[in-house]
Design an enzyme around this catalytic site. Structure first.
Site, short mmCIF file in Angstrom:
data_model
loop_
_atom_site.label_atom_id
_atom_site.label_comp_id
_atom_site.label_asym_id
_atom_site.label_seq_id
_atom_site.Cartn_x
_atom_site.Cartn_y
_atom_site.Cartn_z
N GLU A 1 47.52 -37.42 -8.16
CA GLU A 1 48.38 -38.34 -7.42
C GLU A 1 49.36 -37.60 -6.52
OE1 GLU A 1 48.70 -41.68 -10.95
OE2 GLU A 1 49.92 -39.88 -11.06
N LYS B 1 55.66 -35.17 -4.71
CA LYS B 1 55.14 -34.43 -5.86
C LYS B 1 53.64 -34.59 -5.91
CE LYS B 1 55.63 -35.89 -10.29
NZ LYS B 1 56.27 -36.11 -11.59
N THR C 1 47.69 -31.88 -20.11
CA THR C 1 47.37 -33.21 -19.59
C THR C 1 47.99 -33.40 -18.20
OG1 THR C 1 47.32 -34.10 -21.84
CG2 THR C 1 47.60 -35.70 -20.06
N ARG D 1 62.59 -34.65 -16.02
CA ARG D 1 63.04 -35.86 -15.29
C ARG D 1 62.55 -37.13 -15.96
NH1 ARG D 1 58.54 -38.95 -14.16
NH2 ARG D 1 57.74 -38.83 -12.04
N GLN E 1 55.52 -33.92 -23.79
CA GLN E 1 56.76 -34.59 -23.36
C GLN E 1 57.74 -34.82 -24.52
OE1 GLN E 1 56.78 -35.24 -19.96
NE2 GLN E 1 54.68 -34.48 -19.95
N THR F 1 51.86 -41.40 -25.71
CA THR F 1 50.54 -40.90 -26.07
C THR F 1 49.68 -40.74 -24.81
OG1 THR F 1 49.58 -43.09 -26.37
CG2 THR F 1 50.69 -42.13 -28.28
N GLY G 1 53.56 -43.63 -21.94
CA GLY G 1 52.17 -43.16 -21.79
C GLY G 1 51.25 -44.08 -21.00
N ASP H 1 50.41 -45.31 -17.86
CA ASP H 1 50.86 -45.00 -16.50
C ASP H 1 49.69 -44.88 -15.52
OD1 ASP H 1 49.77 -42.67 -17.45
OD2 ASP H 1 51.48 -41.39 -17.00
N LYS I 1 44.96 -47.64 -18.72
CA LYS I 1 45.59 -46.73 -19.70
C LYS I 1 46.94 -47.33 -20.10
CE LYS I 1 47.12 -41.83 -19.86
NZ LYS I 1 48.45 -41.71 -19.26
N SER J 1 57.74 -47.58 -18.20
CA SER J 1 57.87 -46.42 -17.31
C SER J 1 56.51 -45.93 -16.83
CB SER J 1 58.57 -45.29 -18.09
OG SER J 1 58.38 -44.06 -17.46
P1 NAD Z 1 49.92 -34.61 -24.35
O1 NAD Z 1 48.44 -34.70 -24.18
O2 NAD Z 1 50.57 -33.27 -24.40
O3 NAD Z 1 50.34 -35.39 -25.69
C1 NAD Z 1 49.86 -36.66 -26.02
C2 NAD Z 1 49.87 -36.82 -27.54
O4 NAD Z 1 49.48 -38.15 -27.85
C3 NAD Z 1 48.88 -35.89 -28.24
O5 NAD Z 1 49.56 -35.09 -29.18
C4 NAD Z 1 47.89 -36.86 -28.91
O6 NAD Z 1 47.41 -36.38 -30.15
C5 NAD Z 1 48.77 -38.09 -29.07
N1 NAD Z 1 48.02 -39.34 -29.25
C6 NAD Z 1 46.92 -39.77 -28.59
N2 NAD Z 1 46.55 -40.98 -29.05
C7 NAD Z 1 47.46 -41.33 -30.00
C8 NAD Z 1 47.63 -42.46 -30.85
N3 NAD Z 1 46.76 -43.48 -30.80
N4 NAD Z 1 48.67 -42.49 -31.71
C9 NAD Z 1 49.54 -41.45 -31.79
N5 NAD Z 1 49.43 -40.34 -31.02
C10 NAD Z 1 48.41 -40.28 -30.14
O7 NAD Z 1 50.55 -35.50 -23.17
P2 NAD Z 1 52.04 -35.49 -22.61
O8 NAD Z 1 52.19 -34.51 -21.49
O9 NAD Z 1 53.02 -35.44 -23.75
O10 NAD Z 1 52.08 -36.94 -21.95
C11 NAD Z 1 52.04 -38.09 -22.76
C12 NAD Z 1 51.79 -39.30 -21.91
O11 NAD Z 1 52.90 -39.53 -21.05
C13 NAD Z 1 50.57 -39.17 -21.00
O12 NAD Z 1 49.84 -40.37 -21.07
C14 NAD Z 1 51.15 -38.96 -19.62
O13 NAD Z 1 50.30 -39.42 -18.60
C15 NAD Z 1 52.42 -39.77 -19.73
N6 NAD Z 1 53.49 -39.38 -18.82
C16 NAD Z 1 54.21 -40.38 -18.26
C17 NAD Z 1 55.26 -40.07 -17.43
C18 NAD Z 1 56.12 -41.17 -16.87
O14 NAD Z 1 56.93 -40.93 -15.98
N7 NAD Z 1 55.99 -42.38 -17.36
C19 NAD Z 1 55.57 -38.72 -17.13
C20 NAD Z 1 54.82 -37.73 -17.74
C21 NAD Z 1 53.79 -38.06 -18.59
#
Ligand code: NAD
Length: 353
Positions: free
Chosen positions: A67, A80, A95, A123, A151, A212, A236, A238, A242, A303
């Site tokens: 993106e 970004k 990820t 952020r 995160q 997640t 998660g 987003d 998903k 979010s």
């Molecule tokens: P990551 O892959 O490092 O961690 C995700 C974790 O979720 C893993 O440890 C996994 O085992 C766990 N998981 C998966 N399914 C699960 C379930 N059903 N129950 C419990 N745990 C579960 O990812 P990350 O970098 O920490 O990012 C997490 C999420 O946040 C991603 O989906 C990412 O796209 C999203 N994100 C959103 C924003 C935002 O601004 N809203 C910013 C950054 C990341």
């Protein structure tokens, strides 16, 4: 200015590497940095209306999404690059990775290039906590942290630094992720409890963070799990297809979003009708609209991450690295002495035989 073979200072663009960003975090301190980022983001949300806004430009594939997230306040432009590939983790890759840029709207020249993998985590956490400060129930002290990946520590520590939580209850389907998160949070002044299920994690928690990564409409929280009066910080979900929350929760909650045009595509509310009512969080921040209306109301921050948060974070970095050793001067601009003589500049750079 002269660009023969050696770039001059004028033409160089500060580049903040991952190493620099880590040093910046340590120099400022994590909690003050999270608070500083939250202040910048909140300040930019207060001037929301003057920004250029567009849903991010997403290129989807079977594996994930790449993106671009642009915005401008009329003086400074920023964007970004960010990816989201939930399957990466199993291959030993992250990820989410990102980098970003600020430019001068007046002449279009870049003024900062920065890593944003760390900055995105910072952020996102700062935004979550800034929003929770406006919406969470009074006196919230305990957060459930569901999803203990990249995160999660940032999310937990921002809620401590900005909202004053003192206890975090962890759950992840992967016990190694929870063990990592618990070990990393040790010594940061939070009471940390590793839980055996999402149900156990949310027991006694006033803030429920779901963070997640799974490329599907998952049900991390089902409707019957969520009682009155909590604040849900849903991170998660987003991307199209998903999500993390059962639609029944959305129907019962006051739903707050960053930019509806983007969130309706990517957020939890993609599960709801197109006219599902939401409140834009900038309207709460500026006092135009009330946030939490009743103690027993469920508030939900849906979010997805919006470009203005990255812009605010890049502004923070630009201001804090200026005059320090925390950047490399990058030879990114051609900037020939005679702006029309780009070719001559190349010709003069020919190696001497
Ligand atoms: P990551 O892959 O490092 O961690 C995700 C974790 O979720 C893993 O440890 C996994 O085992 C766990 N998981 C998966 N399914 C699960 C379930 N059903 N129950 C419990 N745990 C579960 O990812 P990350 O970098 O920490 O990012 C997490 C999420 O946040 C991603 O989906 C990412 O796209 C999203 N994100 C959103 C924003 C935002 O601004 N809203 C910013 C950054 C990341």
């Amino acid at each position: 200015m002269t660009h023969t073979t050696e770039p001059s200072d004028k033409a160089l663009v500060p580049f903040v590497s991952v190493d620099h960003m880590m040093k910046l975090v340590h120099r400022i301190g994590l909690a003050p940095m999270l608070r500083g980022l939250a202040e910048n983001i909140e300040a930019d949300f207060r001037r929301w209306e003057l920004f250029d806004k567009t849903p991010r430009v997403a290129s989807h594939s079977a594996e994930g999404v790449i993106e671009l997230m642009p915005t401008s306040d009329g003086e400074v432009y920023g964007f970004k690059y960010v990816n989201g590939h939930p399957k990466n983790m199993k291959e030993g890759l992250q990820t989410v990775t990102a980098f970003g840029l600020l430019a001068d709207v007046g002449n279009g020249y870049p003024v900062l290039l920065s890593e944003m993998t760390l900055l995105t985590a910072l952020r996102t956490a700062a935004t979550s906590a800034m929003v929770a400060k406006h919406l969470a129930p009074m006196g919230a002290r305990t957060m459930a942290m569901i999803g203990n990946g990249a995160q999660s520590e940032f999310q937990s520590l921002a809620m401590k630094a900005i909202c004053g939580i003192d206890s975090v209850r962890l759950w992840d389907i992967d016990p190694q992720a929870t063990a990592k998160c618990a070990a990393n949070l040790a010594g940061h002044g939070l009471r940390v409890t590793a839980c055996a299920s999402a149900e156990e994690a949310i027991e006694g928690a006033q803030i429920l963070t779901t963070c997640t990564a799974d490329k599907q409409c998952a049900t991390i929280l089902s409707d019957n799990m969520v009682g009155p009066g909590v604040h849900i910080n849903a991170i998660g979900g987003d991307c199209p297809g998903k999500t993390e929350l059962a639609p029944g929760i959305l129907s019962r909650a006051g739903v707050f979003v960053e930019y509806p045009d983007q969130t309706r595509i990517e957020g939890e509310i993609q599960q709801m009708p197109k006219d599902f009512p939401v409140t834009e969080i900038w309207e709460v921040i500026t006092g135009r609209t009330p946030g939490r209306k009743r103690a027993e109301q469920i508030t939900l921050f849906d979010s997805v991450g919006f470009a203005i948060e990255d812009f605010s974070a890049l502004r923070f970095v630009r201001d804090r690295v200026a005059g320090t050793d925390l950047y490399h001067p990058l030879d990114l601009l051609a900037d020939p002495d005679d702006p029309r003589d780009l070719f001559g500049m190349v010709q003069r750079a020919a190696p001497v035989a």
